[in-house]
Enzyme design. Structure first.
Site, short mmCIF file in Angstrom:
data_model
loop_
_atom_site.label_atom_id
_atom_site.label_comp_id
_atom_site.label_asym_id
_atom_site.label_seq_id
_atom_site.Cartn_x
_atom_site.Cartn_y
_atom_site.Cartn_z
N LYS A 1 107.23 15.50 112.75
CA LYS A 1 106.92 16.86 113.27
C LYS A 1 106.40 16.67 114.67
CE LYS A 1 103.54 20.74 112.92
NZ LYS A 1 102.58 21.21 112.44
N ALA B 1 103.07 27.45 111.25
CA ALA B 1 101.83 28.09 111.75
C ALA B 1 101.50 29.74 111.86
CB ALA B 1 101.54 27.61 113.39
N GLY B 2 100.29 29.91 111.60
CA GLY B 2 99.92 31.40 111.81
C GLY B 2 99.90 32.18 110.54
N THR C 1 96.21 25.77 107.11
CA THR C 1 94.90 26.35 107.24
C THR C 1 94.74 27.48 106.36
OG1 THR C 1 94.81 25.94 109.59
CG2 THR C 1 93.08 27.25 108.70
#
Lengths: 265, 70
Positions: free
Chosen positions: A107, A194-195, A217
């Protein structure tokens, strides 16, 4: 690439010649403890699991390495080049990650700005070009810009991974149009990385037609990561099925669902 | 008395016996060679070569592994 839909079937996800059943990929960072991480990853149904390459801490316990907690026979470990700010650094980390001996995938991240963690696309393309020649299967984290995505595909990336919003922000999918455009134009798989903050974000993202989502996350920092992992698994699946089903046309007027005929006098 | 050499390991200078090889370094640091990747003066050293690689004074070693990340 067009998707042929037959009732209740979906094609598997193929990246760099390898086939995966789950369209949800997860990270292993920022969990309160390893046991929660292991349970959350299990609940997510993910097969691809990202890890970072870092120095062994020679002054501490020997069991801080992630391999003491995750079975590399069960999960497909995807080493990242997180925290690299130049192509050279990212290439160095990618080579070290490959040497750990699990696969030829990386990645690829080259960060351009410390505050927003926005990618440096010049560095990314430079690193991707070098690593592709060395036989790496590159999954490149990039912004939601079509031209950058096209250049990364041209550089030989196995998958292109535009962000939904900044890393760790949980702001969800900020620009569905850009993501749809990238998906329409690229031949290699598009994985949104992401996000994503919650299950509805995952669902809406998958409804754009992308091939998968990578998140960390949103699980690790949920109040209950294990339950959120289950929600994300369902969110990704729901969004994927909704995309394959093909949504109804949007109308600016109401159309009754019940017959306008057969009404009483 | 065995002569010693200074080697920088993960950014910190450490003394090893002269004539030490990379596998000796891992043994002294109590690290399982299957769990770490060794970079010797910027070159990755594969496991079968650890025993053959002699350490020299001033060498720079990085020992890395996988940790949690996104």
């Amino acid at each position: 690439m067009t998707t042929t839909v037959t009732a209740q079937t979906d094609s598997p996800l193929t990246i760099g010649g390898r086939t995966f059943r789950s369209r949800l990929m997860v990270g292993t960072g920022k969990y309160a403890d390893n046991q929660t991480m292991v349970e959350a990853i299990d609940a997510s149904g993910a097969e691809i699991v990202t890890v970072a390459v870092r120095r062994v801490d020679l002054d501490r316990t020997r069991e801080e390495g992630i391999l003491y907690h995750l079975d590399p026979e069960r999960y497909f470990l995807l080493a990242n080049t997180a925290a690299c700010y130049t192509a050279d650094e990212a290439i160095r980390y990618a080579r070290l990650g490959r040497e750990a001996g699990f696969n030829e995938f990386v990645k690829l991240e080259v960060i351009g700005d410390q505050e927003t963690l926005m990618p440096d696309n010049t560095g990314l393309i430079e690193a991707a070009t070098t690593l592709a020649k060395e036989g790496f299967q590159i999954m490149a984290y990039t912004n939601d810009d079509l031209v950058s995505a096209l250049r990364l595909e041209d550089a030989g990336c196995a998958a292109v991974m535009p962000l939904a919003s900044p890393i760790g922000s949980g702001l969800g999918l900020l620009n569905p149009y850009h993501i749809r455009t990238i998906k329409k134009r690229l031949s290699v798989p598009v994985i949104v990385d992401a996000g994503v903050g919650t299950a509805s974000d995952a669902c809406v993202t998958m409804e754009q037609g992308v091939d998968g989502i990578l998140m960390n996350t949103a699980l690790a920092q949920a109040e209950d990561p294990v339950v959120m992992a289950r929600a994300m698994r369902l969110g990704v699946e729901a969004g994927r099925w909704a995309y394959l089903a093909g949504r109804m046309a949007r109308r600016e007027i109401a159309v009754p669902s019940s017959p306008a005929t057969g009404l009483l006098d | 008395m065995t002569a010693s050499i200074n080697v920088t390991v993960n950014g910190k200078e450490r003394a090893f016996d002269s004539g030490s090889r990379l596998n000796d370094l891992l043994r002294v640091l109590e690290l399982d060679p299957r769990m770490v990747v060794v970079e010797h003066n910027r070159n990755i050293v594969r496991r079968p070569q650890l025993e053959a690689t002699l350490l020299e004074d001033g060498d720079c070693i990085e020992l890395v592994h996988f940790v949690g990340g996104g």
